[in-house]
Design an enzyme around this catalytic site. Structure first.
Site, short mmCIF file in Angstrom:
data_model
loop_
_atom_site.label_atom_id
_atom_site.label_comp_id
_atom_site.label_asym_id
_atom_site.label_seq_id
_atom_site.Cartn_x
_atom_site.Cartn_y
_atom_site.Cartn_z
N GLU A 238 41.89 54.77 -43.98
CA GLU A 238 42.53 54.09 -42.83
C GLU A 238 43.99 53.79 -43.19
O GLU A 238 44.46 52.66 -43.06
CB GLU A 238 41.79 52.78 -42.51
CG GLU A 238 40.28 52.96 -42.39
CD GLU A 238 39.54 51.68 -42.02
OE1 GLU A 238 39.83 50.64 -42.63
OE2 GLU A 238 38.70 51.73 -41.11
N CYS B 154 43.43 47.27 -35.17
CA CYS B 154 43.83 46.13 -36.01
C CYS B 154 45.19 46.35 -36.68
O CYS B 154 45.91 45.40 -36.93
CB CYS B 154 42.81 45.89 -37.11
SG CYS B 154 41.29 45.17 -36.55
N CYS C 30 35.89 44.91 -36.73
CA CYS C 30 37.09 44.10 -36.95
C CYS C 30 37.97 44.07 -35.71
O CYS C 30 38.61 43.06 -35.40
CB CYS C 30 37.88 44.65 -38.12
SG CYS C 30 38.13 46.43 -38.06
N CYS C 31 38.01 45.19 -34.95
CA CYS C 31 39.02 45.31 -33.90
C CYS C 31 38.77 44.45 -32.66
O CYS C 31 39.69 43.76 -32.22
CB CYS C 31 39.20 46.77 -33.50
SG CYS C 31 39.64 47.87 -34.87
N HIS D 250 42.10 42.78 -50.06
CA HIS D 250 42.55 42.86 -48.66
C HIS D 250 43.40 41.64 -48.33
O HIS D 250 42.88 40.56 -48.11
CB HIS D 250 41.36 42.93 -47.71
CG HIS D 250 41.70 43.40 -46.33
ND1 HIS D 250 42.81 42.91 -45.63
CD2 HIS D 250 41.11 44.31 -45.53
CE1 HIS D 250 42.86 43.52 -44.46
NE2 HIS D 250 41.86 44.37 -44.36
ZN ZN Z 1 39.95 46.99 -36.90
#
Ligand code: ZN
Length: 644
Positions: A307, A325, A403-404, A181
């Site tokens: 995603e 994100c 995460c967002c 990532h």
């Molecule tokens: Zn996210």
């Protein structure tokens, strides 16, 4: 380019910044501590306490859980930049102490591996997010150092970065590898900026250059028999943008957040190293991403499977993923493309993603968030059709993979970084975004203050006032104002000290060069029309449909205003759209109304799903609200695109 001192003072955005500092950041601190009733636990703080030896227990949450705390800390640092808050700073200092205790003697810092698999460091770069988490630590450390001047987190980050620098590289005994990532690449550029250590820039370049080279590292790692976290199978190199060396990549593929974080670092490196091939790769990928794979809301990554990006023009509205994100990462990338070259199209995309996809991800209470940002919702299908379970009709309190929300917080608190570029060498001041603010900078050896007042997003009047104090007269420089691409039919008008002023357009910026004097006033009048937007025919999901846009805002219709099914509603031949500010709706917004149609006979017998077609229709008023405000009333259908 010199860095300007910028403060936002804006009717629209200041309220969001206050929401983030006053509500979002404290709320997220509670979430990180697992103190939100009815929300999925984060485990983040607890993991650090266990890794630090302060508590017994097992690692909880995802392998990348540490990054949630780092992103929160980065947001907290920007919040402290906006206004001092001794209590927040104390909490941040305390948790930085905890992070320090969780760091291993050699500098290593990752609670998952420390708690669960201490012997398996760096053995699963494909999935384990170790370097990704390190990147978020570096970003937090740089932000906290730049705001507070305190070095403790920066020292923790540098110790870890030094260990990574010893471990990875082209030398003997080093790992020629990179993270599954991307994130550390752009973070190392920031760490280089804060410390001046060339090693960090070189390490970033190493990770970017190594990606996708043959023999492929992820395949080699898999053949060695890595311990899988999710996927024991053969690596899917496209998902991780590791299918080709980055300079040979031509289309955005794979996981969308990974892609735009990688492209952001590529743009940084192209600027700092003058690498022409890297810059060309950025431009090619930008073209593909924003001209062929982006929703009108600035969302990217259209499938929930991985995603990910799929292929050109595949942009379904109801199955959309368009992760929050990913749009934030797109904004990061656009910002860096602007630093490579001031072209208005980069700022246009930045604005589109900001005002629509990103802003829409957060509820007006600052406590509920969307991870997925669809352009069409049928709540029952979200609940009962397994294909659409990822599309939530209601914002959630917190997510297991959260995460967002902290990403939204860190972006909105640092929005001042996105408004201007001051190019002292070229004698140019660029205004990318129309957000009320005050910018102080040096130009032609003079201290200049530029005050901006903006009516956006409701009104297109933007006013500037210049201060050039002192006895030495004015300062000569060019003011470059972005001409937004809102599909307007009229040209923006410019006036200086009340008199119409001609301007030339350069790369999408209206440029006025003159000797600016103390007290000069500039008026920039952007036509704010309500426009119906069509999609090119290849975007099949939007065939025969139109969307409404007004200024930077994309609109949508909701069941609360228009009934259901929304699919029955279409625009009249001449919808005669009108726009008016409604102060008591959703905190105040411009509502668009117009003439629509529904089938004349909506009353079907229960036993007749089908019958011979009758084309008769009857008029129905339609009412649209800004997309970013959808889902703030009772759950119901929503659609951006309307039949026409
Ligand atoms: Zn996210």
């Amino acid at each position: 380019m010199s860095r300007a001192a910028i403060r936002i003072r804006d009717d629209f955005w200041s309220a969001y910044q206050e929401l983030v500092t006053g509500t979002v950041i404290p709320y997220q601190w509670e979430a990180l501590n697992d103190r939100i009733e009815g929300a999925e636990p984060s485990h983040a703080i607890r993991n650090f306490r266990i890794a630090a030896g302060l508590e017994e227990g097992e690692f909880g949450g995802f392998v990348f859980q540490d990054s949630d705390l780092y992103k929160w800390l980065e947001a907290a640092a920007y919040a402290l930049r906006l206004k001092p808050d001794p209590e927040l700073e104390r909490i941040a200092d305390d948790v930085i102490g905890l992070i320090g205790k969780a760091q291993q003697a050699d500098g290593y810092l990752n609670t998952y591996f420390t708690i669960r698999e201490p012997d398996k460091r760096w053995t699963n770069l494909y999935e384990a997010h170790e370097l990704y988490c390190a990147g978020h630590l570096f970003e937090a450390a740089v932000a906290y150092f730049e705001t507070t001047g305190k070095r403790r987190l920066l020292d923790i980050a540098c110790r870890f970065a030094d260990l990574i620098d010893r471990t990875f590289g082209p030398g003997e005994g080093q790992l020629r590898a990179y993270c599954g990532h991307p994130e550390i690449e752009l973070a190392l550029v920031k760490l280089y900026g804060a410390t001046g250590e060339e090693r960090y820039l070189k390490l970033s370049k190493f990770f970017v250059d190594e990606r996708g080279k043959q023999p492929n590292y992820f395949i080699a790692e898999w053949k060695r028999g890595r311990t899988p976290i999710w996927n024991p199978g053969m690596p899917d190199l496209e998902v991780y943008q590791a299918h080709l060396p980055v300079r040979e990549q031509t289309a955005a593929v794979g996981h969308a957040v990974r892609a735009v974080y990688l492209y952001s670092a590529m743009a940084d490196l192209a600027r700092l190293t003058g690498d022409v091939r890297l810059r060309e790769a950025c431009e090619r990928l930008w073209f593909n991403t924003t001209k062929k794979q982006m929703y009108i809301t600035g969302g990217i990554g259209s499938t929930h499977l991985g995603e990910a990006f799929t292929f050109d023009y595949d942009l379904p509205n109801d199955l959309a993923y368009a992760e929050t994100c990913a749009s934030i990462g797109l904004i990061f990338w656009a910002r860096r493309m602007l630093r490579l070259e001031a072209r208005s199209e980069y700022a246009d995309v930045m604005e589109r993603a900001l005002y629509n996809n990103v802003l829409g991800s957060m509820a007006r209470d600052g406590k509920h968030f969307f991870y997925v940002n669809p352009l069409e919702v049928w709540p029952e299908a979200s609940m009962r059709n397994p294909d659409r379970r990822h599309v939530k009709p209601v914002r959630q309190k917190w997510f297991g993979c959260s995460c967002c929300p902290p990403n939204v917080a860190r972006l909105l608190c640092s929005l001042d970084d996105y408004i201007y570029d001051i190019d002292e060498a070229a004698g140019k001041v660029y205004v990318h975004l129309y957000i009320g603010s005050e910018a102080g900078f040096e130009m032609a050896g003079r201290a200049v203050t530029l005050r901006q007042r903006s009516g956006l997003p409701w009104d297109g009047t933007v006013k500037f006032e210049l201060s050039v104090p002192g006895e030495a007269g004015g300062a000569r420089f060019a003011l470059a104002l972005r001409v937004p691409n809102w599909f307007q039919t009229a040209e923006p008008r410019l006036a200086v000290n009340g008199a119409a002023c001609p301007y030339r357009v350069e790369n999408g910026y209206a440029v006025v060069e003159r000797e600016w004097s103390d007290g000069d006033r500039v008026e920039w009048l952007l036509p704010m029309e309500t426009v119906l937007i069509g999609a090119r025919p290849e975007i099949r999901a939007n065939a025969g449909k139109a969307a409404i846009q007004r200024g930077p805002l994309v609109y949508c219709v909701e069941e609360a205003d228009n009934g259901a099914p929304l699919a029955a509603l279409s625009l009249a031949d001449d919808p005669a759209l009108s726009a008016a500010f409604v102060p008591d709706l959703l905190g105040g917004c411009v509502v668009v109304e117009g003439s629509g149609e529904v089938p004349a006979d909506m009353d079907w017998p229960e036993d007749a799903p089908y019958r011979p077609l009758r084309n008769a229709s009857r008029p129905k008023r339609l009412k649209a609200i800004p997309y970013y405000l959808w889902g703030n009333r009772e759950p119901g259908e929503m659609s951006v695109w309307l039949r026409c």
